[in-house]
Structures are given as C-alpha cells and as structure tokens.
Motif scaffolding. Structure first.
Motif, PDB file in Angstrom:
ATOM      1  N   ILE A 184       0.871  -8.921  11.560  1.00 30.39           N
ATOM      2  CA  ILE A 184      -0.323  -8.081  11.390  1.00 30.39           C
ATOM      3  C   ILE A 184      -1.578  -8.882  11.717  1.00 30.39           C
ATOM      4  N   SER A 185      -1.609 -10.140  11.286  1.00 28.68           N
ATOM      5  CA  SER A 185      -2.786 -10.988  11.522  1.00 28.68           C
ATOM      6  C   SER A 185      -3.020 -11.228  13.003  1.00 28.68           C
ATOM      7  N   THR A 186      -1.953 -11.468  13.769  1.00 32.57           N
ATOM      8  CA  THR A 186      -2.119 -11.669  15.211  1.00 32.57           C
ATOM      9  C   THR A 186      -2.615 -10.389  15.875  1.00 32.57           C
ATOM     10  N   LEU A 187      -2.128  -9.262  15.380  1.00 37.54           N
ATOM     11  CA  LEU A 187      -2.571  -7.980  15.929  1.00 37.54           C
ATOM     12  C   LEU A 187      -4.053  -7.768  15.660  1.00 37.54           C
ATOM     13  N   VAL A 188      -4.481  -8.058  14.430  1.00 36.30           N
ATOM     14  CA  VAL A 188      -5.891  -7.891  14.070  1.00 36.30           C
ATOM     15  C   VAL A 188      -6.770  -8.838  14.878  1.00 36.30           C
ATOM     16  N   LEU A 189      -6.296 -10.069  15.069  1.00 37.25           N
ATOM     17  CA  LEU A 189      -7.074 -11.072  15.798  1.00 37.25           C
ATOM     18  C   LEU A 189      -7.299 -10.671  17.249  1.00 37.25           C
ATOM     19  N   SER A 190      -6.351  -9.955  17.832  1.00 38.18           N
ATOM     20  CA  SER A 190      -6.508  -9.503  19.219  1.00 38.18           C
ATOM     21  C   SER A 190      -7.556  -8.403  19.339  1.00 38.18           C
ATOM     22  N   ASN A 191      -8.030  -7.924  18.193  1.00 41.02           N
ATOM     23  CA  ASN A 191      -9.164  -7.003  18.086  1.00 41.02           C
ATOM     24  C   ASN A 191      -8.959  -5.659  18.772  1.00 41.02           C
ATOM     25  N   PRO A 192      -7.832  -4.977  18.511  1.00 47.16           N
ATOM     26  CA  PRO A 192      -7.657  -3.631  19.073  1.00 47.16           C
ATOM     27  C   PRO A 192      -8.518  -2.624  18.319  1.00 47.16           C
ATOM     28  N   LYS A 193      -8.827  -1.522  18.993  1.00 43.12           N
ATOM     29  CA  LYS A 193      -9.561  -0.451  18.336  1.00 43.12           C
ATOM     30  C   LYS A 193      -8.624   0.425  17.515  1.00 43.12           C
ATOM     31  N   LEU A 194      -7.385   0.577  18.008  1.00 43.21           N
ATOM     32  CA  LEU A 194      -6.365   1.379  17.337  1.00 43.21           C
ATOM     33  C   LEU A 194      -5.138   0.521  17.098  1.00 43.21           C
ATOM     34  N   LEU A 195      -4.673   0.473  15.848  1.00 43.74           N
ATOM     35  CA  LEU A 195      -3.483  -0.289  15.491  1.00 43.74           C
ATOM     36  C   LEU A 195      -2.345   0.665  15.163  1.00 43.74           C
ATOM     37  N   LEU A 196      -1.214   0.495  15.831  1.00 42.87           N
ATOM     38  CA  LEU A 196       0.011   1.226  15.515  1.00 42.87           C
ATOM     39  C   LEU A 196       0.904   0.266  14.738  1.00 42.87           C
ATOM     40  N   VAL A 197       1.158   0.587  13.469  1.00 43.97           N
ATOM     41  CA  VAL A 197       1.882  -0.342  12.596  1.00 43.97           C
ATOM     42  C   VAL A 197       3.138   0.337  12.070  1.00 43.97           C
ATOM     43  N   ASP A 198       4.298  -0.213  12.439  1.00 47.32           N
ATOM     44  CA  ASP A 198       5.585   0.398  12.121  1.00 47.32           C
ATOM     45  C   ASP A 198       6.198  -0.246  10.880  1.00 47.32           C
ATOM     46  N   GLU A 199       6.295   0.527   9.811  1.00 48.53           N
ATOM     47  CA  GLU A 199       6.932   0.132   8.554  1.00 48.53           C
ATOM     48  C   GLU A 199       6.517  -1.258   8.063  1.00 48.53           C
ATOM     49  N   PRO A 200       5.237  -1.461   7.770  1.00 45.85           N
ATOM     50  CA  PRO A 200       4.769  -2.777   7.321  1.00 45.85           C
ATOM     51  C   PRO A 200       5.319  -3.196   5.957  1.00 45.85           C
ATOM     52  N   ALA A 201       5.786  -2.239   5.154  1.00 41.17           N
ATOM     53  CA  ALA A 201       6.284  -2.578   3.815  1.00 41.17           C
ATOM     54  C   ALA A 201       7.784  -2.850   3.798  1.00 41.17           C
ATOM     55  N   ALA A 202       8.458  -2.707   4.930  1.00 37.51           N
ATOM     56  CA  ALA A 202       9.914  -2.874   4.957  1.00 37.51           C
ATOM     57  C   ALA A 202      10.318  -4.284   4.532  1.00 37.51           C
ATOM     58  N   GLY A 203      11.162  -4.363   3.508  1.00 41.82           N
ATOM     59  CA  GLY A 203      11.701  -5.642   3.060  1.00 41.82           C
ATOM     60  C   GLY A 203      10.773  -6.479   2.210  1.00 41.82           C
ATOM     61  N   LEU A 204       9.629  -5.943   1.803  1.00 37.72           N
ATOM     62  CA  LEU A 204       8.674  -6.707   1.019  1.00 37.72           C
ATOM     63  C   LEU A 204       8.925  -6.555  -0.480  1.00 37.72           C
ATOM     64  N   THR A 205       8.521  -7.556  -1.237  1.00 39.16           N
ATOM     65  CA  THR A 205       8.541  -7.453  -2.691  1.00 39.16           C
ATOM     66  C   THR A 205       7.404  -6.537  -3.130  1.00 39.16           C
ATOM     67  N   ASP A 206       7.395  -6.163  -4.407  1.00 42.58           N
ATOM     68  CA  ASP A 206       6.326  -5.298  -4.912  1.00 42.58           C
ATOM     69  C   ASP A 206       4.951  -5.946  -4.736  1.00 42.58           C
ATOM     70  N   ALA A 207       4.875  -7.253  -5.033  1.00 45.87           N
ATOM     71  CA  ALA A 207       3.597  -7.956  -4.898  1.00 45.87           C
ATOM     72  C   ALA A 207       3.164  -8.021  -3.438  1.00 45.87           C
ATOM     73  N   GLU A 208       4.105  -8.285  -2.545  1.00 49.80           N
ATOM     74  CA  GLU A 208       3.799  -8.346  -1.120  1.00 49.80           C
ATOM     75  C   GLU A 208       3.372  -6.975  -0.595  1.00 49.80           C
ATOM     76  N   THR A 209       4.020  -5.933  -1.108  1.00 56.86           N
ATOM     77  CA  THR A 209       3.682  -4.571  -0.696  1.00 56.86           C
ATOM     78  C   THR A 209       2.254  -4.224  -1.095  1.00 56.86           C
ATOM     79  N   ALA A 210       1.872  -4.586  -2.322  1.00 57.24           N
ATOM     80  CA  ALA A 210       0.519  -4.305  -2.800  1.00 57.24           C
ATOM     81  C   ALA A 210      -0.521  -5.038  -1.965  1.00 57.24           C
ATOM     82  N   LEU A 211      -0.245  -6.301  -1.621  1.00 55.47           N
ATOM     83  CA  LEU A 211      -1.178  -7.075  -0.807  1.00 55.47           C
ATOM     84  C   LEU A 211      -1.296  -6.482   0.590  1.00 55.47           C
ATOM     85  N   THR A 212      -0.184  -6.029   1.142  1.00 55.22           N
ATOM     86  CA  THR A 212      -0.199  -5.428   2.477  1.00 55.22           C
ATOM     87  C   THR A 212      -1.021  -4.148   2.479  1.00 55.22           C
ATOM     88  N   ALA A 213      -0.882  -3.329   1.446  1.00 53.27           N
ATOM     89  CA  ALA A 213      -1.677  -2.109   1.334  1.00 53.27           C
ATOM     90  C   ALA A 213      -3.165  -2.439   1.266  1.00 53.27           C
TER      91      ALA A 213
END
Length: 271
Positions: free
Chosen positions: A183-212
């Motif tokens: 996600i960080s590399t995607l943000v750094l490339s500075n797109p106007k529109l981000l398509l993000v596929d299942e960012p919470a897949a396989g994350l712990t509850d704490a990781e999921t909250a931070l990702t949100a």
C-alpha cells in the motif's frame, strides 16, 4: 446514498437521464465513470454495469460473492481487460482503449490481493523504486533520492510502522507488513485513483484496524476503490458500499442499509 436494488444508484441513474450524452462523462464530481460496461468470456457475461460513478476523493467499497465481477471490473478500469461493450471515463477522458501502462501513468494505481513487493529488495529500496520517475533500475542507478523524497518515504513508513524495517528484505516481513509496504509503494507513486484488492486479507485484528485508519486518511487526497470480503473491516471504513452479484449492481448504500436488504442477505451476507 440511496439504496437501489437491481440497477445503478438513483443519483447516477437520474444524472444519466437528465444530462445530454455529451456531458455525462465530464461531470467534474466524477473522477471515474463506467457507462454500459459488459464483459463476456466464452459466452458468459461476467460483468454488466449500466452506470457507476465514483466521486473525487471518495472511498467506495465493493463487496460481493466470488464470481460477482469485482476483479473483472478492476481489470477493466486498469486496462488489463478490454470490455466487450461500454466505456470507461477517467477525469472526463475516455480510457477504454488506452494501454494498461498509459492508464497507470494517468494516475490509476492498483494493489492486488497478494502483496506485490520485491522480495530481494529492502523495505526502503522497494519504496525508492515506487517514486515517480524512479520506476526502473536505470533511473535508480543514475539519479539520487532528494531530501524531500527521502522524508516522504520515511514519513509513510513511520505511519505504517515500518520505519524500523528500512533495511529488512521484504521476504522477511510478516504478511501484514508486506500488505502495508505494498500500500505504501502505491501511495508513494501518487496515483489519483487507488484500486485496492482485499487489504484486510490475512491480517490480525490490530493490523486490520491500522489498515482501515490508513485508508481513511488517504481518501482526503486520493480516490479509493476497495474490494473486500471482511464485513468487520468494511464497517470500520464506514463508507459507501456497492454490492455486485452475477456481474450486476444489486444494491448500493451504507453497510447498515445492505444488511437490511433481503436480496443482499440471501445472495451474500447470510443471516
């Protein structure tokens, strides 16, 4: 957002009916507009979207069962797949026949379900490669990272808890850390529109909250389309939701709206 079953939402549909065809796609509030999109593979219609508009700096969540057409829709937006019929408009420009690489340069970035990072490179090197103008080895060999670019990299990595992993090769990062790096590399490339596929897949509850939290912070500067199956994560995003089923838009609205929709419950959410 009003919920409508079996068609695009009322706002988009009314806009289509009330506007001349020449102006439907250049409306300033829509950064992305899909019009009459179908995708047919070997006689099977995988996607059939009458109209879908995404506003500037909006975070839109796309949900639906496997085979609903979510990935196909993202493939068409990003230029990986050509639609059988219909048009894709990005910032008022018809990009339906535009090459995938050119679409990326226009400002549409994509993160796939499996984190796409370079395992043999360090966290910092992955970020270097994502900098605009540094997306190839030749550029990296003969150009230096400016202090501003270095600060930008460090700021993003600190936000996602990876500042202490600057010199760690990506293959040694945890699954959650690899998701954040992607996600960080995607943000750094500075797109106007981000398509993000299942960012919470396989994350712990704490990781999921931070990702949100991270994605919600991004929507002020970027437009995001998030594909997700984790309803707890969708609830944390607290954003408009579009439900796809058998390639069509079944309903749109808040998650609370969809959870009261009998057709959505039957097709996807369960009881």
């Amino acid at each position: 957002m009003a919920m409508v079953e079996g068609r695009a939402n009322t706002r988009i549909s009314e806009y289509l009916l009330d506007s001349p065809i020449e102006s439907r796609f250049s409306e300033e509030k829509y950064i992305l507009f899909l019009q009459g999109i179908t995708a047919v593979f070997d006689g099977f219609k995988a996607l059939d979207i009458e109209a879908l508009g995404i506003e500037h700096n909006e975070l839109r969540v796309i949900i639906g069962p496997n085979g609903a057409g979510k990935t196909t829709m993202c493939d068409i937006i990003s230029g990986k797949t050509r639609p059988t019929t219909g048009s894709v408009y990005f910032e008022g420009q018809n990009i339906t026949e535009t090459a995938e690489t050119e679409i990326a340069l226009l400002g549409i970035g994509r993160k796939f379900q499996t984190p796409t990072v370079f395992d043999s490179l360090t966290t910092y090197q992955n970020m270097e490669l994502a900098l605009p103008g540094h997306q190839n080895w030749f550029a990296n060999l003969y150009s230096k990272i400016s202090p501003e670019e270095n600060n930008q990299i460090l700021s993003i990595l600190e936000r996602v808890g990876l500042k202490n992993e600057l010199h760690t090769e990506a293959k040694y990062l945890s699954h959650g850390q690899r998701q954040w790096l992607a996600i960080s590399t995607l943000v750094l490339s500075n797109p106007k529109l981000l398509l993000v596929d299942e960012p919470a897949a396989g994350l712990t509850d704490a990781e999921t909250a931070l990702t949100a939290e991270l994605l919600l912070e991004l929507k002020g500067e970027h437009t995001l389309i998030i594909i997700e199956h984790d309803m707890d994560f969708v609830r944390q995003l607290d954003s408009p939701v579009t439900m796809l089923h058998e390639g069509k838009i079944m309903a749109e609205g808040t998650l609370a709206d969809l959870q009261q929709n009998e057709e959505v419950i039957e097709a996807y959410l369960g009881r």
